[in-house]
Structure formats: C-alpha cells, structure tokens
Design an enzyme around this catalytic site. Structure first.
Site, mmCIF file in Angstrom:
data_model
loop_
_atom_site.group_PDB
_atom_site.id
_atom_site.type_symbol
_atom_site.label_atom_id
_atom_site.label_comp_id
_atom_site.label_asym_id
_atom_site.label_seq_id
_atom_site.Cartn_x
_atom_site.Cartn_y
_atom_site.Cartn_z
ATOM 1 N N TYR A 97 -52.480 23.502 -55.604
ATOM 2 C CA TYR A 97 -51.301 24.369 -55.144
ATOM 3 C C TYR A 97 -51.448 25.236 -56.610
ATOM 4 O O TYR A 97 -52.310 25.215 -57.224
ATOM 5 C CB TYR A 97 -50.360 23.398 -56.374
ATOM 6 N N ASP A 153 -40.854 19.637 -53.016
ATOM 7 C CA ASP A 153 -39.509 20.159 -53.682
ATOM 8 C C ASP A 153 -38.523 21.463 -53.732
ATOM 9 O O ASP A 153 -39.388 22.344 -52.938
ATOM 10 C CB ASP A 153 -39.856 19.788 -55.395
#
Length: 250
Positions: free
Chosen positions: A109, A51
């Site tokens: 992540y 994003d």
C-alpha cells in the site's frame, strides 16, 4: 476453468471492494458486468478488502467460467461496459486451485500526503499543514518491522482469527510534491494502514515519539494509536503471487 482478472479503481464513490447490503461496491459492479457479458452468474473472489473510499492501482480477483478464446478482445469489451472509475488491466487462465486471496504472497500500500492545499489532490491525498519530521517518521516506521502482533491498529469488532502480520517494508519518501508512505506485508488488518499512518504522523508533528509507537504496539489497544487518516489518500499498489499463477517470478 479458473481465471484471474487484474484491475484498478478509483474508490471515491464505492463502499470498498466487498459486497454489502444497500451500498455500492467494486465487487458488485464487476460481478454485474461480468454476469451480463458472459450471460451466466459470475462470482468474483478478491485478493482482499479495501475500505470505503480507498483506491487500488493493482487488484486481483478470480472467477470460474467456460474457456475464453480471445482474451484481449474480452478485456476490451468488458472495459467498454464498466464505468470510468474501474479499469481491467489483464485476464489470464490459472490452475483450478489458484485463489486470489489465499495465494497472495505480499500486498503493498501507499499513502499520499500533501503539505499545501492543491485542488488537483483534493480526492487523491491527505493535506497536512503542520511541519513534519520525515526522519522521525522513518525511525518510527522501522519499529513496525520489529513486531508481528498489530491488534492496536485493527478496527474493533472484526472477525479475524489472528492479528499477526509480517511487515517487510515500511518507509516514507518525498516524491516531488507528495510525501508517500509505502508499506508491504503478507497481510493487513482492517483499517490497519490508515491507523499506522495516523500514528506515524503524530510522531512527525512532534506530538509523540518513537518510544510511544512501541508502547502502542505492545498495548494491543486501538485507543492508544493515532487517528485513522482519510481513506482518499490510500492506494493498494501491488499484489504478488507465486510464479505458477502469474507466469513470472514475483
């Protein structure tokens, strides 16, 4: 011939990885640079999306071009063309059918949280001043591995066909002056990690409990989950591929 490129980027000024109209993206910058360097249109296919504002310590993409003779020199020269916030790490030939997105086995992540104001982390981590219970957050994180459907953490109106993800690791730890959340899975939904972190932080501050996290997941309702934390604290840290692609196990 098909090649994989490994790279990293600091995402502050980019609207994510994937090309989109009227917005600067990492894919756009790399494709323009590669096309100029190789003197032919080059299209890159990434390992996945990130994003706007999210960083990547390790990202991969594949592309097709004529045989590259001196790869080390090409990497050096391409880096000279790229802006300071994008860096190529390696470039290597792969089988013609190799695919940066579909062949990825696992993605990891990290999300960074700091507990007090620090100017050196202003673009790198999310500041949380309220007291946090890391044991409660880890108990809640372990709940994630009991489920497969994570529609509750997905951004609304996405074009995904399934909300199933196989989460293999999810835990919090303290690293010097940072609280770091690590999560690994075969795939992630759009905005998923930031929504997960927001939900776990609500447990850490005592606003909700572990039982609520189970209710959120079972509800499949994004409105039940916590708020998405800021993108600046999120890092894609690794993408794993089969040995036939990387030449090494994992």
């Amino acid at each position: 011939m098909r090649y994989f490129v490994e790279f990293s980027y600091f995402g502050k000024r980019y609207h994510g990885w994937q090309n989109q109209p009227n917005a600067l993206t990492v894919q756009q910058v790399l494709e323009e640079t590669f096309s100029t360097f190789f003197r032919r249109p080059i299209a890159l296919v990434g390992a996945g999306r990130t994003d706007a504002g999210v960083h990547a310590k390790q990202m991969f993409a594949h592309f097709d071009c004529d045989e590259i003779e001196n790869i080390e020199n090409v990497v050096y020269r391409l880096n000279a063309f790229l802006p300071e916030d994008i860096a190529l790490c390696s470039l290597f030939k792969v089988p013609e059918e190799a695919h940066a997105r579909f062949d990825a086995l696992e993605r990891t992540y990290e999300y960074w949280v700091v507990r007090k104001k620090n100017p050196f982390y202003s673009d790198f981590a999310h500041l949380v001043k309220r007291p946090l219970n890391i044991a409660a957050m880890n108990e809640a994180a372990s709940v994630l591995m009991q489920y497969e459907d994570f529609e509750c953490f997905s951004k609304s109106n996405t074009d995904v066909k399934t909300y199933l993800c196989n989460i293999r690791r999810a835990f919090w730890e303290v690293r010097e002056d940072r609280w770091v959340f690590t999560i690994s899975a075969d795939r992630f939904l759009r905005n998923m990690v930031r929504a997960v972190v927001g939900t776990l932080l609500e447990v850490g501050t005592g606003k909700t409990d572990v039982g609520h996290v189970k209710s959120v997941i079972n509800s499949r309702d994004r409105r039940m989950a916590g708020p998405s934390v800021p993108a600046k604290g999120l890092y894609l840290t690794s993408v794993l591929y089969p040995e036939k692609i990387t030449g090494k196990d994992g």
